[in-house]
Design a protein around this motif. Structure first.
Motif, PDB file in Angstrom:
ATOM      1  N   PRO A 150      50.075  35.201  40.468  1.00 23.92           N
ATOM      2  CA  PRO A 150      50.165  36.169  41.462  1.00 23.92           C
ATOM      3  C   PRO A 150      49.594  37.456  40.853  1.00 23.92           C
ATOM      4  CG  PRO A 150      52.405  35.001  41.537  1.00 23.92           C
ATOM      5  CD  PRO A 150      51.462  34.446  40.391  1.00 23.92           C
ATOM      6  N   ASP A 151      50.038  37.839  39.637  1.00 22.97           N
ATOM      7  CA  ASP A 151      49.462  39.058  38.887  1.00 22.97           C
ATOM      8  C   ASP A 151      47.926  39.232  38.892  1.00 22.97           C
ATOM      9  OD1 ASP A 151      51.813  40.208  38.447  1.00 22.97           O
ATOM     10  OD2 ASP A 151      52.212  39.124  36.656  1.00 22.97           O
ATOM     11  N   GLU A 152      47.295  38.000  38.588  1.00 19.44           N
ATOM     12  CA  GLU A 152      46.033  37.822  38.743  1.00 19.44           C
ATOM     13  C   GLU A 152      45.378  37.985  40.214  1.00 19.44           C
ATOM     14  OE1 GLU A 152      44.344  34.508  36.874  1.00 19.44           O
ATOM     15  OE2 GLU A 152      45.404  34.868  34.832  1.00 19.44           O
ATOM     16  N   GLY A 153      46.148  37.598  40.954  1.00 23.41           N
ATOM     17  CA  GLY A 153      45.561  37.626  42.521  1.00 23.41           C
ATOM     18  C   GLY A 153      45.514  39.075  42.936  1.00 23.41           C
ATOM     19  N   VAL A 154      46.545  39.754  42.719  1.00 22.52           N
ATOM     20  CA  VAL A 154      46.807  41.297  42.919  1.00 22.52           C
ATOM     21  C   VAL A 154      45.705  41.937  42.411  1.00 22.52           C
ATOM     22  CG1 VAL A 154      48.208  43.212  42.844  1.00 22.52           C
ATOM     23  CG2 VAL A 154      49.090  41.046  43.492  1.00 22.52           C
ATOM     24  N   ASN A 155      45.394  41.800  41.330  1.00 25.53           N
ATOM     25  CA  ASN A 155      44.450  42.428  40.282  1.00 25.53           C
ATOM     26  C   ASN A 155      43.097  41.964  40.921  1.00 25.53           C
ATOM     27  OD1 ASN A 155      46.194  43.489  38.808  1.00 25.53           O
ATOM     28  ND2 ASN A 155      46.043  41.866  37.168  1.00 25.53           N
ATOM     29  N   TYR A 156      42.676  40.821  41.406  1.00 21.94           N
ATOM     30  CA  TYR A 156      41.502  40.492  41.907  1.00 21.94           C
ATOM     31  C   TYR A 156      41.493  41.434  43.182  1.00 21.94           C
ATOM     32  CZ  TYR A 156      37.888  37.768  44.356  1.00 21.94           C
ATOM     33  OH  TYR A 156      36.949  37.387  45.153  1.00 21.94           O
ATOM     34  N   PHE A 157      42.284  41.406  43.983  1.00 26.87           N
ATOM     35  CA  PHE A 157      42.014  42.377  45.432  1.00 26.87           C
ATOM     36  C   PHE A 157      41.955  43.894  44.914  1.00 26.87           C
ATOM     37  CE2 PHE A 157      45.202  39.167  47.383  1.00 26.87           C
ATOM     38  CZ  PHE A 157      44.009  38.380  47.817  1.00 26.87           C
ATOM     39  N   MET A 158      42.396  44.261  44.016  1.00 31.69           N
ATOM     40  CA  MET A 158      42.268  45.602  43.565  1.00 31.69           C
ATOM     41  C   MET A 158      40.895  45.932  43.119  1.00 31.69           C
ATOM     42  SD  MET A 158      45.886  46.584  41.834  1.00 31.69           S
ATOM     43  CE  MET A 158      47.421  46.518  42.829  1.00 31.69           C
ATOM     44  N   SER A 159      40.458  44.949  42.196  1.00 30.78           N
ATOM     45  CA  SER A 159      39.193  44.982  41.547  1.00 30.78           C
ATOM     46  C   SER A 159      38.034  44.991  42.638  1.00 30.78           C
ATOM     47  CB  SER A 159      39.078  43.865  40.615  1.00 30.78           C
ATOM     48  OG  SER A 159      38.732  42.560  41.228  1.00 30.78           O
ATOM     49  N   LYS A 160      38.377  44.377  43.771  1.00 31.49           N
ATOM     50  CA  LYS A 160      37.170  44.238  44.817  1.00 31.49           C
ATOM     51  C   LYS A 160      37.473  45.264  45.832  1.00 31.49           C
ATOM     52  CE  LYS A 160      35.597  40.389  43.341  1.00 31.49           C
ATOM     53  NZ  LYS A 160      34.074  40.424  42.519  1.00 31.49           N
ATOM     54  N   GLY A 161      38.334  46.274  45.528  1.00 30.85           N
ATOM     55  CA  GLY A 161      38.633  47.311  46.565  1.00 30.85           C
ATOM     56  C   GLY A 161      39.280  47.087  47.717  1.00 30.85           C
ATOM     57  N   ILE A 162      39.779  45.839  47.967  1.00 30.63           N
ATOM     58  CA  ILE A 162      40.438  45.358  48.999  1.00 30.63           C
ATOM     59  C   ILE A 162      41.896  45.905  49.137  1.00 30.63           C
ATOM     60  CG2 ILE A 162      41.351  43.222  50.198  1.00 30.63           C
ATOM     61  CD1 ILE A 162      39.149  41.697  48.799  1.00 30.63           C
ATOM     62  N   LEU A 163      42.549  46.237  47.957  1.00 29.90           N
ATOM     63  CA  LEU A 163      43.778  46.665  48.066  1.00 29.90           C
ATOM     64  C   LEU A 163      43.880  47.924  47.065  1.00 29.90           C
ATOM     65  CD1 LEU A 163      46.599  43.674  47.934  1.00 29.90           C
ATOM     66  CD2 LEU A 163      46.046  45.659  49.807  1.00 29.90           C
ATOM     67  N   ASP A 164      44.826  48.866  47.573  1.00 25.36           N
ATOM     68  CA  ASP A 164      44.960  50.055  46.496  1.00 25.36           C
ATOM     69  C   ASP A 164      46.077  49.914  45.770  1.00 25.36           C
ATOM     70  OD1 ASP A 164      42.900  51.462  47.918  1.00 25.36           O
ATOM     71  OD2 ASP A 164      44.311  52.687  49.205  1.00 25.36           O
ATOM     72  N   ASP A 165      46.089  50.312  44.494  1.00 33.53           N
ATOM     73  CA  ASP A 165      47.123  50.041  43.659  1.00 33.53           C
ATOM     74  C   ASP A 165      48.270  50.945  43.886  1.00 33.53           C
ATOM     75  OD1 ASP A 165      48.668  49.351  41.528  1.00 33.53           O
ATOM     76  OD2 ASP A 165      47.256  50.509  39.833  1.00 33.53           O
ATOM     77  N   SER A 166      49.172  50.461  45.067  1.00 30.61           N
ATOM     78  CA  SER A 166      50.187  51.212  45.535  1.00 30.61           C
ATOM     79  C   SER A 166      51.370  50.195  45.975  1.00 30.61           C
ATOM     80  CB  SER A 166      49.729  52.029  46.593  1.00 30.61           C
ATOM     81  OG  SER A 166      50.790  52.213  47.606  1.00 30.61           O
ATOM     82  N   PRO A 167      52.548  50.226  45.613  1.00 31.08           N
ATOM     83  CA  PRO A 167      53.546  49.188  45.985  1.00 31.08           C
ATOM     84  C   PRO A 167      53.509  49.067  47.456  1.00 31.08           C
ATOM     85  CG  PRO A 167      54.537  50.774  44.496  1.00 31.08           C
ATOM     86  CD  PRO A 167      53.136  51.282  44.537  1.00 31.08           C
ATOM     87  N   LYS A 168      53.342  50.417  48.362  1.00 27.24           N
ATOM     88  CA  LYS A 168      53.385  50.297  49.721  1.00 27.24           C
ATOM     89  C   LYS A 168      52.251  49.422  50.332  1.00 27.24           C
ATOM     90  CE  LYS A 168      54.929  53.646  51.688  1.00 27.24           C
ATOM     91  NZ  LYS A 168      55.377  55.179  52.300  1.00 27.24           N
ATOM     92  N   GLU A 169      51.003  49.632  49.832  1.00 23.66           N
ATOM     93  CA  GLU A 169      50.076  48.630  50.398  1.00 23.66           C
ATOM     94  C   GLU A 169      50.304  47.326  49.861  1.00 23.66           C
ATOM     95  OE1 GLU A 169      46.891  49.784  52.087  1.00 23.66           O
ATOM     96  OE2 GLU A 169      48.674  51.440  52.355  1.00 23.66           O
ATOM     97  N   ILE A 170      50.711  47.189  48.729  1.00 25.54           N
ATOM     98  CA  ILE A 170      50.679  45.562  48.359  1.00 25.54           C
ATOM     99  C   ILE A 170      51.936  45.076  49.182  1.00 25.54           C
ATOM    100  CG2 ILE A 170      51.527  43.921  46.456  1.00 25.54           C
ATOM    101  CD1 ILE A 170      50.399  46.061  44.363  1.00 25.54           C
ATOM    102  N   ALA A 171      52.963  45.757  49.564  1.00 24.84           N
ATOM    103  CA  ALA A 171      53.949  45.142  50.495  1.00 24.84           C
ATOM    104  C   ALA A 171      53.614  45.074  51.930  1.00 24.84           C
ATOM    105  CB  ALA A 171      55.195  46.359  50.375  1.00 24.84           C
ATOM    106  N   LYS A 172      52.750  45.938  52.321  1.00 21.47           N
ATOM    107  CA  LYS A 172      51.957  45.834  53.768  1.00 21.47           C
ATOM    108  C   LYS A 172      51.298  44.326  53.712  1.00 21.47           C
ATOM    109  CE  LYS A 172      52.230  50.552  55.291  1.00 21.47           C
ATOM    110  NZ  LYS A 172      51.294  51.672  55.700  1.00 21.47           N
ATOM    111  N   PHE A 173      50.424  44.264  52.560  1.00 27.10           N
ATOM    112  CA  PHE A 173      49.622  43.112  52.869  1.00 27.10           C
ATOM    113  C   PHE A 173      50.426  41.837  52.768  1.00 27.10           C
ATOM    114  CE2 PHE A 173      47.416  39.949  49.793  1.00 27.10           C
ATOM    115  CZ  PHE A 173      46.425  39.697  50.533  1.00 27.10           C
ATOM    116  N   ILE A 174      51.514  41.870  51.859  1.00 29.02           N
ATOM    117  CA  ILE A 174      52.388  40.740  51.709  1.00 29.02           C
ATOM    118  C   ILE A 174      52.835  40.308  53.156  1.00 29.02           C
ATOM    119  CG2 ILE A 174      54.448  39.864  50.870  1.00 29.02           C
ATOM    120  CD1 ILE A 174      53.688  40.949  48.062  1.00 29.02           C
TER     121      ILE A 174
END
Length: 319
Positions: A150-174
């Protein structure tokens, strides 16, 4: 038919009017053709809507040896509608035949948003060279990575600019994604309580019956297999959120978040008792009411009885 022709031949009246057996066959054949033509016209009128479906089916039937209709010969709206029913793999295969149609950005945008309902990049100006087909591949790759780590997956999304590094954005994505492995997701949320807090607030339990709301909650945030601190945390967060969504009901029933917490635990234990094949002597409705009202004395007997009926009829709240 033979008797009919015989009557025609023997009838003096018809003979005087110039009817013969051949005339009868000709007229009968014409009548049937007219009837069939009227039926086909009626069928076409019923099927027609924006495009002559009858004509398309007729064209398809006359070209069966070709194997399929050429989508480039259809109106673009109809072609895109047909292709929109394909998954990503089939759409890639279709692009080998209809490259311009199957690579259309609207089709791939629909695939992205139907599988991953929320991404931070959706609300941003797209970078140079952006394409939804490429984004779909990145989202699919990131989901597979998340399901492994999971940690690597979230980092991958952030590295590609798909997700912002924000708990709220990660929660919405999930919350808007159904392709994530629930066991890995449970581990991730146990470690990221800040994301869990935002994820709980995305649920709306207004006007829902308590057991049904609890089932919805555990469909998104899966309960642990064993009782422990994490399960207590989940029930506590749910209880506060349920009360926040139903303030009028809480006042009417005289319930507090602590009382809802007790009810949730009682519902989970009742679910296990009624659904487990290892429990021979199932808890009765009277026993459940008595035990629950001991823990939360202000709860009405009728309300607790309705809770029992729901579990008995529908099943486990955290299955």
């Amino acid at each position: 038919m033979g008797q009919g022709l015989w009557r025609v031949a023997r009838s003096p009246q018809l003979q005087q009017q110039g009817y013969s057996g051949q005339d009868y066959l000709t007229r009968e054949h014409g009548r049937r053709i007219a009837a069939n033509s009227a039926a086909n016209t009626s069928h076409r009128k019923q099927a027609q809507g924006g495009i002559d479906i009858y004509h398309l089916l007729k064209t398809r039937k006359s070209k069966e040896q070709e194997g399929f209709i050429n989508l480039e010969m259809l109106p673009p709206e109809l072609s895109f509608t047909i292709l929109s029913y394909l998954n990503a793999t089939d759409l890639c295969l279709a692009s080998c035949v209809w490259q311009d149609l199957a690579n259309d950005e609207l089709l791939w945008q629909g695939l992205c948003k139907s599988t991953w309902g929320h991404c931070s990049i959706y609300n941003k100006n797209p970078p140079l060279g952006f394409s939804f087909r490429k984004l779909y591949m990145q989202l699919d790759e990131g989901s597979l990575t998340f399901n492994a780590n999971p940690d690597e997956g979230v980092n991958y999304f952030m590295s590609k600019g798909i997700l912002d590094d924000s708990p709220k954005e990660i929660a919405k994505f999930i919350f808007c994604t159904r392709t994530l492995n629930w066991k890995k997701l449970r581990i991730y949320l146990d470690e990221r309580r800040d994301v869990l807090d935002d994820l709980v607030t995305l649920h709306n339990f207004r006007n829902q019956f308590l057991p049904n709301a609890l089932r919805e909650f555990f469909r998104h945030i899966h309960a642990p297999e064993e009782r422990g601190e994490y399960l207590e945390t989940l029930i506590t967060k749910f209880s506060h959120r349920f009360c926040a969504c139903n303030p009028d009901l809480m006042r009417e029933l005289g319930l507090s978040p602590d009382a809802v917490y007790v009810l949730c635990y009682s519902l989970i234990l009742l679910s296990i008792d009624l659904t487990s094949p290892h429990v021979k002597n199932k808890m009765s409705k009277r026993e459940f009411i008595r035990n629950t009202r001991r823990a939360a004395q202000n709860i009405s007997e009728d309300f607790v009885g309705h809770l029992y009926d729901n579990i008995y009829l529908i099943g486990h709240v955290a299955a």
